[in-house]
Scaffold this motif. Structure first.
Motif, mmCIF file in Angstrom:
data_model
loop_
_atom_site.group_PDB
_atom_site.id
_atom_site.type_symbol
_atom_site.label_atom_id
_atom_site.label_comp_id
_atom_site.label_asym_id
_atom_site.label_seq_id
_atom_site.Cartn_x
_atom_site.Cartn_y
_atom_site.Cartn_z
ATOM 1 N N ALA A 73 107.296 -23.513 80.876
ATOM 2 C CA ALA A 73 106.169 -24.007 81.489
ATOM 3 C C ALA A 73 105.926 -25.443 81.523
ATOM 4 O O ALA A 73 105.282 -26.122 82.588
ATOM 5 N N ALA A 84 109.459 -18.180 82.031
ATOM 6 C CA ALA A 84 108.941 -17.512 81.162
ATOM 7 C C ALA A 84 108.192 -18.289 80.118
ATOM 8 O O ALA A 84 109.076 -19.453 79.858
ATOM 9 N N ASP A 85 107.044 -18.217 79.499
ATOM 10 C CA ASP A 85 106.215 -19.051 78.607
ATOM 11 C C ASP A 85 105.090 -18.173 78.121
ATOM 12 O O ASP A 85 104.455 -17.156 78.823
ATOM 13 N N THR A 110 100.505 -19.453 79.744
ATOM 14 C CA THR A 110 100.357 -18.704 81.171
ATOM 15 C C THR A 110 99.963 -19.562 81.922
ATOM 16 O O THR A 110 100.320 -19.683 83.103
ATOM 17 N N ASP A 111 98.699 -20.412 81.532
ATOM 18 C CA ASP A 111 97.954 -21.116 83.015
ATOM 19 C C ASP A 111 98.938 -22.588 83.051
ATOM 20 O O ASP A 111 99.251 -22.750 84.333
ATOM 21 N N LEU A 171 102.157 -22.505 82.895
ATOM 22 C CA LEU A 171 103.391 -21.834 83.676
ATOM 23 C C LEU A 171 102.739 -21.598 85.088
ATOM 24 O O LEU A 171 103.597 -21.907 85.887
ATOM 25 N N GLU A 172 101.685 -21.019 85.240
ATOM 26 C CA GLU A 172 101.436 -20.802 86.485
ATOM 27 C C GLU A 172 101.159 -22.001 87.555
ATOM 28 O O GLU A 172 101.593 -22.002 88.738
ATOM 29 N N THR A 176 104.973 -14.081 81.777
ATOM 30 C CA THR A 176 104.420 -14.395 80.405
ATOM 31 C C THR A 176 105.112 -13.642 79.382
ATOM 32 O O THR A 176 105.929 -12.612 79.439
ATOM 33 N N ASP A 204 105.891 -13.851 74.856
ATOM 34 C CA ASP A 204 105.646 -14.271 73.609
ATOM 35 C C ASP A 204 106.991 -13.890 72.709
ATOM 36 O O ASP A 204 107.122 -12.643 72.522
ATOM 37 N N SER A 217 107.185 -8.002 73.807
ATOM 38 C CA SER A 217 106.928 -8.642 74.781
ATOM 39 C C SER A 217 108.281 -9.277 75.352
ATOM 40 O O SER A 217 108.427 -9.523 76.645
ATOM 41 N N CYS A 257 109.201 -8.706 79.514
ATOM 42 C CA CYS A 257 109.659 -9.943 80.286
ATOM 43 C C CYS A 257 110.953 -10.040 80.952
ATOM 44 O O CYS A 257 111.277 -10.280 82.130
#
Length: 254
Positions: free
Chosen positions: A19, A40-41, A44-45, A47-48, A65, A67, A73, A77
């Motif tokens: 991210a 991936a991270d 989330t925000d 990263l987007e 996303t 973890d 996760s 992922c």
């Protein structure tokens, strides 16, 4: 675009912890070098926003996303990223936490130690395992583990992190021997103290210590590290495996 635009043409690469900071620099350079990139991270925000910015430049990147403390996760992922890319040629295990900075050994507690090990060591192990079938199918797979130069010189007051990165170095060597028969290379890149968001907590005294001890006496930035990662993912390094590439301006020479 960079001069490396064709270095990874046609490759499919997965970057964790992408991210921001070093991970984002890696994902950007890899995409600029012609690869499709899964990013991936857990952030989330952020990263987007990073994915959108790279897509706006016409780069082939996708966000997921993740973890690293949660085995479920990791599996979810990895499966989603590999499906989106349509296979996998390279994995950059960059996601990690520090958490123990500024504390002596006696000031660490078990919960903190376990958190660092769960994310940095167990998470890297599980993510690699989740990606191995696709990397084997590639026929030219490459794993790049982000270590650190801290275990190479024994950085004080950072014990959990240093121990975790020492484990990454050992893991790299063992996996290189296990996966050589599948034509997968496994190497570690060990950056020195790099100016990114994750190192904002580091006191100026530590930055000065690095500056004064480097053969190249200047601040280290993410772009100083991307070349080693691109090299380790590319066809230029197909007979190099189980190695630790220290990228720290000569602070540690091995």
């Amino acid at each position: 675009m960079t001069d490396n635009v064709q270095l990874l043409a046609g490759r499919k690469v997965f970057v964790t912890g992408a991210a921001r900071g070093l991970g984002l620099a890696f994902a950007t350079a890899i995409a600029e070098a012609g690869a499709q990139v899964a990013m991936a991270d857990i952030l989330t925000d952020v990263l987007e926003e990073s994915v959108a910015a790279l897509q706006a430049r016409g780069l082939s990147v996708h966000g997921f996303t993740l973890d690293m403390a949660d085995p479920a996760s990791i599996d979810t992922c990895a499966s989603a990223a590999i499906a989106k890319l349509g296979g996998l040629d390279g994995l950059v295990n960059n996601a990690a936490i520090t958490n123990s900075g500024g504390r002596s050994s006696e000031q660490l507690d078990i919960a903190l130690w376990d958190r660092v090990m769960d994310v940095n060591v167990r998470g890297t192990w599980l993510m690699t395992n989740a990606c191995l079938p696709a990397l084997r199918a590639s026929g030219n797979g490459a794993v790049v583990n982000l270590a650190s130069d801290t275990p190479l010189w024994g950085a004080p007051n950072l014990l959990a992190y240093v121990a975790s990165k020492g484990a990454i170095i050992g893991m790299t060597r063992s996996l290189a021997r296990e996966e050589g028969k599948h034509n997968i290379t496994v190497n570690a890149v060990a950056p020195g103290l790099t100016k990114v968001e994750a190192t904002e907590y580091v006191p100026e005294q530590r930055y000065q210590h690095y500056h004064d001890g480097r053969a190249l006496q200047r601040l280290q930035v993410p772009e100083d590290v991307t070349g080693a990662v691109l090299f380790a993912l590319s066809g230029l390094s197909r007979f190099i495996t189980g190695q630790v590439i220290a990228v720290n301006g000569g602070f540690v020479m091995n």
